[in-house]
Motif scaffolding. Structure first.
Motif, PDB file in Angstrom:
ATOM      1  N   GLN A   1       0.870  -1.307   0.005  1.00  0.00           N
ATOM      2  CA  GLN A   1      -0.006  -0.051  -0.211  1.00  0.00           C
ATOM      3  C   GLN A   1       0.886   1.279   0.087  1.00  0.00           C
ATOM      4  N   GLY A   2       2.078   1.020   0.005  1.00  0.00           N
ATOM      5  CA  GLY A   2       3.204   2.156   0.097  1.00  0.00           C
ATOM      6  C   GLY A   2       3.407   2.798   1.287  1.00  0.00           C
ATOM      7  N   ILE A   3       3.213   2.022   2.357  1.00  0.00           N
ATOM      8  CA  ILE A   3       3.353   2.558   3.825  1.00  0.00           C
ATOM      9  C   ILE A   3       4.917   2.544   4.174  1.00  0.00           C
ATOM     10  N   SER A   4       5.561   3.420   4.875  1.00  0.00           N
ATOM     11  CA  SER A   4       6.647   3.258   5.104  1.00  0.00           C
ATOM     12  C   SER A   4       6.951   2.422   6.255  1.00  0.00           C
ATOM     13  N   ASP A   5       8.278   1.994   6.642  1.00  0.00           N
ATOM     14  CA  ASP A   5       8.608   1.101   7.650  1.00  0.00           C
ATOM     15  C   ASP A   5       8.588   1.575   8.884  1.00  0.00           C
ATOM     16  N   VAL A   6       8.723   2.964   9.196  1.00  0.00           N
ATOM     17  CA  VAL A   6       8.388   3.860  10.271  1.00  0.00           C
ATOM     18  C   VAL A   6       6.911   3.633  10.876  1.00  0.00           C
ATOM     19  N   THR A   7       6.165   3.804   9.689  1.00  0.00           N
ATOM     20  CA  THR A   7       4.680   3.727  10.032  1.00  0.00           C
ATOM     21  C   THR A   7       4.215   2.136  10.446  1.00  0.00           C
ATOM     22  N   VAL A   8       4.826   1.349   9.926  1.00  0.00           N
ATOM     23  CA  VAL A   8       4.432  -0.051   9.845  1.00  0.00           C
ATOM     24  C   VAL A   8       4.886  -0.476  11.623  1.00  0.00           C
ATOM     25  N   ARG A   9       6.148  -0.024  11.964  1.00  0.00           N
ATOM     26  CA  ARG A   9       6.486  -0.196  13.109  1.00  0.00           C
ATOM     27  C   ARG A   9       5.864   0.491  14.240  1.00  0.00           C
ATOM     28  N   ASN A  10       5.431   1.692  14.017  1.00  0.00           N
ATOM     29  CA  ASN A  10       4.512   2.329  15.117  1.00  0.00           C
ATOM     30  C   ASN A  10       3.119   1.636  15.098  1.00  0.00           C
TER      31      ASN A  10
ATOM     32  N   LYS B   1      16.497  -3.106   9.022  1.00  0.00           N
ATOM     33  CA  LYS B   1      17.136  -2.529   9.996  1.00  0.00           C
ATOM     34  C   LYS B   1      16.748  -1.047  10.265  1.00  0.00           C
ATOM     35  N   LYS B   2      16.393  -0.724  11.601  1.00  0.00           N
ATOM     36  CA  LYS B   2      15.848   0.586  11.954  1.00  0.00           C
ATOM     37  C   LYS B   2      16.723   1.541  11.781  1.00  0.00           C
ATOM     38  N   GLY B   3      16.221   2.565  11.124  1.00  0.00           N
ATOM     39  CA  GLY B   3      16.992   3.692  10.904  1.00  0.00           C
ATOM     40  C   GLY B   3      16.050   4.794  10.453  1.00  0.00           C
ATOM     41  N   TYR B   4      16.748   5.999  10.135  1.00  0.00           N
ATOM     42  CA  TYR B   4      16.120   7.147   9.440  1.00  0.00           C
ATOM     43  C   TYR B   4      16.228   7.091   7.988  1.00  0.00           C
ATOM     44  N   THR B   5      14.940   6.855   7.599  1.00  0.00           N
ATOM     45  CA  THR B   5      14.579   6.629   5.852  1.00  0.00           C
ATOM     46  C   THR B   5      14.296   7.768   5.115  1.00  0.00           C
ATOM     47  N   ALA B   6      14.184   8.860   5.908  1.00  0.00           N
ATOM     48  CA  ALA B   6      13.286  10.099   5.318  1.00  0.00           C
ATOM     49  C   ALA B   6      13.827  10.446   3.800  1.00  0.00           C
ATOM     50  N   ASP B   7      12.716  10.691   2.906  1.00  0.00           N
ATOM     51  CA  ASP B   7      12.930  10.956   1.713  1.00  0.00           C
ATOM     52  C   ASP B   7      13.650  12.451   1.742  1.00  0.00           C
ATOM     53  N   GLY B   8      14.977  12.531   1.641  1.00  0.00           N
ATOM     54  CA  GLY B   8      15.656  14.193   1.661  1.00  0.00           C
ATOM     55  C   GLY B   8      14.940  15.080   0.489  1.00  0.00           C
ATOM     56  N   GLU B   9      14.803  14.744  -0.724  1.00  0.00           N
ATOM     57  CA  GLU B   9      14.239  15.242  -1.970  1.00  0.00           C
ATOM     58  C   GLU B   9      12.946  15.373  -1.765  1.00  0.00           C
ATOM     59  N   LYS B  10      11.999  14.806  -0.828  1.00  0.00           N
ATOM     60  CA  LYS B  10      10.653  14.838  -0.710  1.00  0.00           C
ATOM     61  C   LYS B  10      10.473  16.116   0.102  1.00  0.00           C
ATOM     62  N   ILE B  11      11.407  15.969   1.254  1.00  0.00           N
ATOM     63  CA  ILE B  11      11.287  17.041   2.298  1.00  0.00           C
ATOM     64  C   ILE B  11      11.869  18.395   1.772  1.00  0.00           C
ATOM     65  N   LYS B  12      12.748  18.314   0.684  1.00  0.00           N
ATOM     66  CA  LYS B  12      13.295  19.712   0.286  1.00  0.00           C
ATOM     67  C   LYS B  12      12.060  20.263  -0.707  1.00  0.00           C
ATOM     68  N   ARG B  13      11.469  19.239  -1.335  1.00  0.00           N
ATOM     69  CA  ARG B  13       9.974  19.799  -2.107  1.00  0.00           C
ATOM     70  C   ARG B  13       8.945  20.217  -1.319  1.00  0.00           C
ATOM     71  N   MET B  14       9.025  19.714  -0.065  1.00  0.00           N
ATOM     72  CA  MET B  14       7.885  20.323   0.846  1.00  0.00           C
ATOM     73  C   MET B  14       8.155  21.683   1.635  1.00  0.00           C
ATOM     74  N   THR B  15       9.476  21.950   1.303  1.00  0.00           N
ATOM     75  CA  THR B  15       9.791  23.124   2.100  1.00  0.00           C
ATOM     76  C   THR B  15       9.864  24.580   1.181  1.00  0.00           C
ATOM     77  N   PHE B  16       9.530  25.397   1.598  1.00  0.00           N
ATOM     78  CA  PHE B  16       9.387  26.835   1.053  1.00  0.00           C
ATOM     79  C   PHE B  16      10.803  27.324   0.934  1.00  0.00           C
ATOM     80  N   THR B  17      11.243  27.704  -0.341  1.00  0.00           N
ATOM     81  CA  THR B  17      12.167  28.651  -0.366  1.00  0.00           C
ATOM     82  C   THR B  17      12.199  30.174   0.145  1.00  0.00           C
ATOM     83  N   ALA B  18      13.127  30.821   0.271  1.00  0.00           N
ATOM     84  CA  ALA B  18      13.066  32.190   0.805  1.00  0.00           C
ATOM     85  C   ALA B  18      11.966  32.854  -0.093  1.00  0.00           C
ATOM     86  N   GLU B  19      12.195  32.881  -1.529  1.00  0.00           N
ATOM     87  CA  GLU B  19      11.279  33.683  -2.456  1.00  0.00           C
ATOM     88  C   GLU B  19       9.762  33.229  -2.286  1.00  0.00           C
TER      89      GLU B  19
END
Length: 421
Positions: free
Chosen positions: A151-160, A191-209
């Motif tokens: 269903q496209g659910i992340s490992d972190v969500t499944v663990r929780n 193996k448990k770890g931080y698997t955040a999608d850096g590019e996704k977070i970047k897309r979700m962040t406002f630039t200064a402009e």
């Protein structure tokens, strides 16, 4: 042991009985006084001596469970989940062992997912410790991890989710006394770890402009020239100051929505270059934060609290209780998203980028700007109530910003000493 006829045998002094069916397979039978029912179960053997051994073991297993208060004939999985969720709702509040309303909503959602995975009309006793590791759904054998990953659910969500499921099983075992097992075994997880999608977070962040565009759009959105009803005007202003505070403080959505006036103090100060600045001292209470640890931080933009207080006073609203509220209750997240999207439409931000921006983008923006200003990951982590590792792995795109900042640092000589600038 007494034998009445060739097809029925009393065992353990008549406490239980074994008998053969028409296929000569031995069956077990035992009367449960407290439930006023018979237990009948196949022993899956035609060998009498082996059947007696199996039956005696089964009898003692049933008796041990009954001594612990557990019923053999139990309620359905759906009924057990309903009872568990109801018990969690009763825990909402303040104090030791209590949970916040946001946590309750999460548990409620996770248990709905659990009911989609299992056969909800089965008896709760049909679940065993391997339910999450191997389970038959619609004629196919799967496990919980595979089912959720499809269903496209992340490992972190499944663990929780699985952690909540085991809290449910513990409740059924210890409190409700309707299960024979107290916990599920988990399927093999990466193996448990931080698997955040850096590019996704970047897309979700406002630039200064982009933030400047959003900032100006909020002014237009809240202009009285829009000729809107007073109630709508108040709500728009509330959302405007909510987003401004979020972008300056980096508070999580839950922390900000539960922030109360007595947790905020504003005061004047000066920046490192001597310019005036209005700061807000914010205390985040443990029960309102995701990590259940209180913290105090100083945030820029203290004037936004001051201005929002003035708006509240103009409308006869007492500045007590929740900072961002219309009626003394927590403001609905769905309404907040509605206003955010309306403001976003008024900007010239790229249409594709707009799809990635959400109210939480204000927190991402604040973290990005603090790092770009020269703050270390450790300083930002302390302010935002998270770990350095989480910052490092979630905001991968900031590593380049830090390297650029490091390369551009300089110094001046003052009175035979050197000062970084």
């Amino acid at each position: 042991m007494a034998e009445n006829n060739k097809n029925e045998v009393k065992i353990l002094g008549g406490k239980a009985t074994i008998y053969t069916n028409k296929f000569n397979v031995w069956q077990f039978r035992h009367w449960l006084r407290n439930e006023n029912k018979y237990v009948r179960k196949s022993l899956r053997t035609k060998v009498k001596t082996y059947a007696i051994e199996q039956a005696e073991e089964l009898y003692f297993e049933i008796r041990n469970e009954q001594k612990k208060g557990r019923k053999y004939y139990s309620i359905s999985v759906k009924e057990a989940v309903t009872d568990f969720v109801k018990a969690q709702k009763e825990r909402v509040g303040e104090g030791v062992g209590m949970i916040v309303i946001g946590r309750y909503k999460t548990i409620e959602s996770q248990m709905r997912t659990f009911l989609e995975y299992v056969r909800k009309d089965d008896k709760i006793t049909a679940l065993d410790d391997s339910t999450l590791r191997r389970y038959e759904r619609n004629g196919e054998v799967t496990n919980y991890l595979s089912w959720r990953k499809a269903q496209g659910i992340s490992d972190v969500t499944v663990r929780n989710e699985m952690t909540t499921f085991n809290a449910f099983m513990k409740y059924c075992y210890m409190d409700a006394k309707v299960t024979h097992v107290s916990a599920f075994r988990y399927p093999n997880m990466p193996k448990k770890g931080y698997t955040a999608d850096g590019e996704k977070i970047k897309r979700m962040t406002f630039t200064a402009e982009e933030w400047q565009m959003f900032y100006k759009a909020m002014r237009s959105y809240c202009a009285k020239s829009n000729k809107i009803e007073e109630d709508e005007y108040f709500e728009r202003q509330m959302n405007r100051y909510y987003f401004l505070v979020a972008a300056n403080s980096g508070l999580r959505s839950g922390e900000l929505r539960q922030l109360q006036w007595h947790n905020v103090q504003t005061s004047d100060d000066v920046t490192n270059n001597g310019s005036k600045i209005r700061l807000a001292k914010i205390t985040v209470e443990a029960l309102t934060t995701k990590v259940r640890k209180s913290r105090t931080l100083y945030a820029r933009g203290g004037e936004h609290f001051d201005n929002w207080r003035k708006v509240c006073n103009e409308y006869g609203k007492k500045c007590e209780g929740y900072v961002f509220s219309k009626d003394g209750k927590q403001y609905a997240r769905t309404n907040q998203h509605r206003h955010f999207k309306r403001i976003l439409k008024m900007t010239d931000i790229d249409e594709h980028k707009k799809k990635s921006l959400v109210p939480y983008s204000c927190r991402h923006f604040m973290i990005t700007e603090r790092v770009k200003s020269g703050c270390s990951f450790n300083e930002v982590a302390v302010m935002c109530g998270t770990s350095v590792r989480q910052i490092e792995n979630t905001y991968l795109h900031l590593n380049e910003e830090m390297m650029r900042t490091t390369a551009k640092r300089d110094y001046i000589k003052v009175d035979n000493s050197y000062r970084a600038i």
